[in-house]
Design a protein around this motif. Structure first.
Motif, PDB file in Angstrom:
ATOM      1  N   LYS A 298       0.828  -1.206   0.000  1.00  0.00           N
ATOM      2  CA  LYS A 298       0.000   0.000   0.000  1.00  0.00           C
ATOM      3  C   LYS A 298       0.863   1.257   0.000  1.00  0.00           C
ATOM      4  CE  LYS A 298      -3.688  -2.330   2.529  1.00  0.00           C
ATOM      5  NZ  LYS A 298      -4.449  -2.362   3.778  1.00  0.00           N
ATOM      6  N   LEU A 299       2.172   1.076   0.120  1.00  0.00           N
ATOM      7  CA  LEU A 299       3.120   2.195   0.079  1.00  0.00           C
ATOM      8  C   LEU A 299       4.202   1.892  -0.948  1.00  0.00           C
ATOM      9  CD1 LEU A 299       3.828   3.018   3.849  1.00  0.00           C
ATOM     10  CD2 LEU A 299       2.495   4.366   2.246  1.00  0.00           C
ATOM     11  N   PRO A 300       4.754   2.913  -1.579  1.00  0.00           N
ATOM     12  CA  PRO A 300       5.861   2.676  -2.510  1.00  0.00           C
ATOM     13  C   PRO A 300       7.033   2.015  -1.792  1.00  0.00           C
ATOM     14  CG  PRO A 300       5.048   4.931  -2.696  1.00  0.00           C
ATOM     15  CD  PRO A 300       4.379   4.330  -1.502  1.00  0.00           C
ATOM     16  N   GLY A 301       7.607   1.023  -2.430  1.00  0.00           N
ATOM     17  CA  GLY A 301       8.773   0.340  -1.883  1.00  0.00           C
ATOM     18  C   GLY A 301       8.474  -0.999  -1.246  1.00  0.00           C
ATOM     19  N   VAL A 302       7.233  -1.221  -0.833  1.00  0.00           N
ATOM     20  CA  VAL A 302       6.891  -2.477  -0.172  1.00  0.00           C
ATOM     21  C   VAL A 302       7.048  -3.654  -1.134  1.00  0.00           C
ATOM     22  CG1 VAL A 302       5.039  -3.795   0.938  1.00  0.00           C
ATOM     23  CG2 VAL A 302       5.397  -1.398   1.541  1.00  0.00           C
ATOM     24  N   GLU A 303       6.443  -3.544  -2.328  1.00  0.00           N
ATOM     25  CA  GLU A 303       6.530  -4.640  -3.289  1.00  0.00           C
ATOM     26  C   GLU A 303       7.974  -4.872  -3.720  1.00  0.00           C
ATOM     27  OE1 GLU A 303       4.768  -1.855  -4.061  1.00  0.00           O
ATOM     28  OE2 GLU A 303       2.666  -2.447  -3.961  1.00  0.00           O
ATOM     29  N   LYS A 304       8.694  -3.773  -3.946  1.00  0.00           N
ATOM     30  CA  LYS A 304      10.089  -3.890  -4.377  1.00  0.00           C
ATOM     31  C   LYS A 304      10.907  -4.644  -3.328  1.00  0.00           C
ATOM     32  CE  LYS A 304      13.735  -1.011  -6.309  1.00  0.00           C
ATOM     33  NZ  LYS A 304      14.131   0.362  -6.624  1.00  0.00           N
ATOM     34  N   PHE A 305      10.699  -4.316  -2.060  1.00  0.00           N
ATOM     35  CA  PHE A 305      11.412  -5.016  -0.991  1.00  0.00           C
ATOM     36  C   PHE A 305      11.110  -6.503  -1.029  1.00  0.00           C
ATOM     37  CE2 PHE A 305      11.279  -7.042   3.143  1.00  0.00           C
ATOM     38  CZ  PHE A 305      12.600  -6.918   3.530  1.00  0.00           C
ATOM     39  N   PHE A 306       9.828  -6.863  -1.100  1.00  0.00           N
ATOM     40  CA  PHE A 306       9.470  -8.274  -1.075  1.00  0.00           C
ATOM     41  C   PHE A 306       9.852  -8.990  -2.367  1.00  0.00           C
ATOM     42  CE2 PHE A 306       6.970  -6.976   2.585  1.00  0.00           C
ATOM     43  CZ  PHE A 306       7.347  -7.979   3.478  1.00  0.00           C
TER      44      PHE A 306
END
Length: 144
Positions: A113-121
């Protein structure tokens, strides 16, 4: 953006023994490197609160993730859902008998729901699943 990861690994243990490990939400929480602490919220162990520390710019403190096992079919399947202000995660663990023991099939979906969360995972979900495999192997070694 949604991140989906499907990984499986084989272990030399009975499906029932793998179930003992994977059905315990504390084992799953301890295996995830970004879970700082966790609290089991009910006697059945179906609801667990994780305090997660995500190394992304918009998150400066731990994030509360309320998880719940929404489906349990002993000794073969558990599905959990975790919800927070920054993400929603769904995890499924299916145990399949093999000639030499069992295969643990893992399916994860993370909706950030925030930028960067998907990239991290996207970058780290494989290593988190490797942590789970190692934790299971250690557990099997200490009880065999």
């Amino acid at each position: 953006m949604t991140v989906r990861v499907d990984r499986s690994f084989d272990v030399a243990a009975s499906p029932e023994r793998v179930w003992e490990f994977i059905a315990d939400p504390a084992n799953r929480a301890r295996a995830i490197s970004v879970v700082e602490t966790y609290t089991v919220e009910d006697q059945e162990g179906r609801r667990v609160t994780w305090q997660v520390s995500l190394p992304i710019p918009l998150v400066r403190r731990t994030v509360r993730v309320d998880t719940e096992d929404v489906t349990r079919r002993p000794p073969e399947y558990v599905k959990f859902v975790g919800k927070s202000k920054v993400m929603r995660v769904t995890g499924e663990h299916e145990i399949v008998a093999t000639d030499d023991g069992a295969r643990l099939e893992n399916h994860f979906v993370v909706d950030g729901k925030l930028p960067g969360v998907e990239k991290f995972f996207k970058r780290n979900l494989d290593s988190e699943l490797e942590n789970l495999r190692r934790a299971l192997e250690r557990d099997l070694q200490t009880t065999q």
